[in-house]
Design a protein around this motif. Structure first.
Motif, PDB file in Angstrom:
ATOM      1  N   LEU A  77      69.653 117.959  -3.485  1.00 11.39           N
ATOM      2  CA  LEU A  77      70.612 117.088  -2.803  1.00 11.39           C
ATOM      3  C   LEU A  77      70.264 115.609  -2.915  1.00 11.39           C
ATOM      4  O   LEU A  77      71.153 114.782  -3.082  1.00 11.39           O
ATOM      5  CB  LEU A  77      70.753 117.499  -1.337  1.00 11.39           C
ATOM      6  CG  LEU A  77      71.393 118.876  -1.145  1.00 11.39           C
ATOM      7  CD1 LEU A  77      71.570 119.200   0.327  1.00 11.39           C
ATOM      8  CD2 LEU A  77      72.746 118.952  -1.838  1.00 11.39           C
ATOM      9  N   PHE A  78      68.970 115.262  -2.818  1.00 10.65           N
ATOM     10  CA  PHE A  78      68.600 113.843  -2.768  1.00 10.65           C
ATOM     11  C   PHE A  78      67.971 113.328  -4.057  1.00 10.65           C
ATOM     12  O   PHE A  78      67.875 112.129  -4.247  1.00 10.65           O
ATOM     13  CB  PHE A  78      67.619 113.576  -1.621  1.00 10.65           C
ATOM     14  CG  PHE A  78      68.202 113.795  -0.270  1.00 10.65           C
ATOM     15  CD1 PHE A  78      69.049 112.852   0.283  1.00 10.65           C
ATOM     16  CD2 PHE A  78      67.938 114.942   0.458  1.00 10.65           C
ATOM     17  CE1 PHE A  78      69.610 113.044   1.527  1.00 10.65           C
ATOM     18  CE2 PHE A  78      68.493 115.150   1.706  1.00 10.65           C
ATOM     19  CZ  PHE A  78      69.328 114.198   2.238  1.00 10.65           C
ATOM     20  N   ASN A  79      67.451 114.241  -4.897  1.00 10.09           N
ATOM     21  CA  ASN A  79      66.779 113.832  -6.138  1.00 10.09           C
ATOM     22  C   ASN A  79      65.704 112.760  -5.878  1.00 10.09           C
ATOM     23  O   ASN A  79      65.714 111.701  -6.473  1.00 10.09           O
ATOM     24  CB  ASN A  79      67.848 113.333  -7.140  1.00 10.09           C
ATOM     25  CG  ASN A  79      67.304 112.937  -8.507  1.00 10.09           C
ATOM     26  OD1 ASN A  79      67.895 112.120  -9.183  1.00 10.09           O
ATOM     27  ND2 ASN A  79      66.181 113.486  -8.927  1.00 10.09           N
ATOM     28  N   PRO A  80      64.756 113.066  -4.941  1.00  6.84           N
ATOM     29  CA  PRO A  80      63.664 112.120  -4.696  1.00  6.84           C
ATOM     30  C   PRO A  80      62.587 112.272  -5.768  1.00  6.84           C
ATOM     31  O   PRO A  80      62.536 113.286  -6.459  1.00  6.84           O
ATOM     32  CB  PRO A  80      63.105 112.572  -3.349  1.00  6.84           C
ATOM     33  CG  PRO A  80      63.323 114.058  -3.353  1.00  6.84           C
ATOM     34  CD  PRO A  80      64.614 114.285  -4.123  1.00  6.84           C
TER      35      PRO A  80
END
Lengths: 419, 419
Positions: free
Chosen positions: A339-342
């Protein structure tokens, strides 16, 4: 954003106002917070303010001891020497507190982030109820204020981290399941109890821990970073493009109750198969030490240390339990990564204590499950703030606020100087 | 952000440069894009630029036909009348394309967003392979360019939406499972095939649909918004504080393969229990029309319409299937709501076609599962862009780029005017 554009632009125009002065002082302080030590020319270039304006602002900040000269930098072989300044404010204190399931933690620093007080006291918050908890929190805060004053710094603001949903604008804890707090006006009550006239701010513990990690942790400065608390409850703090994600109401990052196993065990929240039932410390203790009669877990750090000892000694049941929890940690991590692609997922609390056993399983599962695969380059890493990340982040929140409103720590009546 | 501060601040300073002119023109155009029609005084106030500077910039934009006069506004009873301007650029085209499992969709507009071309053609992308697909996409694009030229607008940029992971910086489709594309340099190949000298940009379909919704959809302007595609695959586009979330690599919003049921069915991606196996159109078709022999689903829109007819006629098996899919939609929505805390989840594709039956179940499940409960105030709502949201968003992406680089649509050599 547009806001800053307006103010900075006006800085060069003939008009002036106290608000503009505040904004320009803030621009300079913010730049110094993010860059350690800089020359006036660097500051002018980065902020878009005129050189003369920057010199005036820096002169005033020096006079107020909010910045200090750091010496002379030689830029290049033939460059003119430049005198640099850095954030100072040794007399301006920022007090951060965290109240969690079994402890209250304190982190006091000055404006530049220099640590003045660090302390943790055991406390059974849920058993004590909100009123007694607030009294204890006030006492710990008062003692920290005194200690900071002895070190020469008067707290100019106070931040509190709480494991739960927080209405940040009102300073109200909407719901903290693991403390059994509902709609508690924490900021107002603590302010009254302490009799301090400084701002009291409240936020979620995971949000503040993420802020601490982004400010000064193992992955400091990484623009896309997620922090996961590893306590009895599991929370998440999300940094996107260097900023804390709050969402529409401040309720973002609630990872603990992600539904990961519809047929799974009942969670404390009443739902089934929440991620917390798989990776919360209680789940690990249940698997690793099934002979332990006591639930809920009221001493997370001791318990984590005990399990670490067992793992180091090669306890097979514990190793299997940690592998299982590690896989679930990786599954939840893959949700966060999808979801966030950190770039980094920093884990704290007991996840950090057991990192050497837990993270290899978690990382393997993350890489198996994340859609972008190795291209996503997301790695788990352990915080080195121990259980103190959230109170440290609470102090950072206070510092950020002071830097955004510098006249509150300068003089009561803003001077109408010609900035 | 700091970037803008710098540029705008310098606007009032004596120095000037072509880059600064570009930035100031862009500030004015961006303000007009976001505010429909504004007076010069409004623009000066909002951008922080001097009144005289704004007048010069607007005069140049009028001359270039990128803005137009919209008449006279009377502000208050005794206020001076103000002449307003609005975004124009009827001669500047923005072409958006989408290539998906079974169609290619086109949306051409002028700079102000006025629709010039809208078209969808059926096409079996997976069966055709990348080379034939690219040829077909080029032909459709070329026809759209001709149609736009006939309407008086020459495309100044081209955007393409693809259901998959996109390396946005390089214009390469890293992986599009439902098209069976791997590492396809789409921007470069399309640019060559078309022989156009304008920029070609590629992005994920859900990201671009989210952009379209935020620009002009049912929840336009909502700062925290999530868009979910409802096709054979399910993707997510996330708007945070009015901006598209991309994450560290552009891989954010990958909701389709969230692991929601570890013991669940095998997904096309090889993993088990992905959310797509619960809410993708194939899952619904399997439950609602089990007698249908053909898989994969190659005609999503027809199939959705067929199911809608059955539901309207009260087909019990279909109603049960939609209720089941609706609950899983709500479960995935709760994950999104717990992590991002959006105000609205806009659903597109077949989710929108079946919204009246699907969303009540989804909303109830969302409210049951989201941690903040009713306080989170998150609601599902159906897109009214049909299957055309992504190509519309692709055109919006082009417009945003043109507005960020206005001199590319003004004159080849920037004039060194005194802005």
């Amino acid at each position: 954003m547009e806001h800053h554009v307006t103010r900075a632009a006006e800085a060069a125009a003939p008009t002036s106002s106290p608000m503009l002065r505040q904004t320009n002082l803030s621009l300079v302080l913010r730049h110094l917070r993010d860059h350690v030590s800089r020359s006036r020319a660097d500051i002018a270039e980065a902020t878009g303010l005129h050189r003369a304006t920057v010199s005036n602002l820096v002169a005033e900040l020096l006079e107020r001891r909010l910045v200090r000269e750091t010496g002379i930098e030689h830029v290049g072989a033939i460059g003119r020497p430049r005198r640099s300044v850095a954030l100072h404010g040794a007399h301006v204190g920022a007090l951060g507190l965290e109240i969690n399931v079994d402890y209250i933690s304190v982190h006091g620093s000055d404006l530049s982030g220099r640590v003045l007080v660090e302390r943790r006291v055991g406390f059974d918050t849920m058993a004590s109820g909100p009123d007694r908890s607030l009294r204890r929190l006030s006492r710990v805060a008062r003692e920290a204020v005194e200690a900071m004053k002895r070190a020469g710094a008067v707290p100019a603001g106070l931040g509190v981290a709480v494991p739960g949903l927080v209405d940040v604008a009102r300073g109200v804890v909407t719901f903290a399941p693991n403390l059994d707090w509902h709609d508690l006006p924490l900021a107002a009550r603590l302010s009254t109890a302490l009799g301090l006239s400084v701002p009291v701010m409240v936020d979620n513990d995971a949000n503040l821990a993420a802020l601490a990690e982004h400010t000064a942790g193992v992955a400091a400065g990484t623009p896309h970073l997620v922090y996961l608390t590893g306590e009895v409850g599991v929370g998440g703090g999300i940094i996107i493009d260097g900023k804390l994600l709050r969402g529409a109401d401040g309720f973002s990052g609630e990872v603990g109750h992600l539904p990961v196993d519809p047929g799974g065990a009942r969670c404390g929240c009443g739902r089934h198969g929440c991620w917390e039932t798989k990776v919360g410390l209680a789940a690990l203790v249940r698997m690793a030490m099934p002979e332990q009669p006591y639930q809920p877990v009221t001493d997370p750090e001791e318990r984590a240390t005990e399990i670490a000892r067992g793992l180091a000694a090669g306890d097979r049941r514990m190793l299997a339990a940690v592998a299982e929890v590690g896989r679930w940690l990786g599954l939840g991590g893959s949700i966060v990564a999808n979801l966030f692609n950190p770039r980094v997922i920093v884990v704290g609390g007991y996840f950090a204590t057991l990192a050497e056993w837990l993270l290899p399983h978690a990382q393997a599962e993350l890489e198996r499950l994340v859609v972008a695969g190795p291209a996503a380059q997301c790695r788990f890493t352990a915080s080195n703030f121990g259980f103190g990340a959230a109170s440290r982040g609470a102090a950072s929140m206070v510092i950020n606020r002071l830097i955004d409103h510098p006249t509150t720590i300068m003089d009561p009546i803003p001077r109408l100087a010609a900035y």
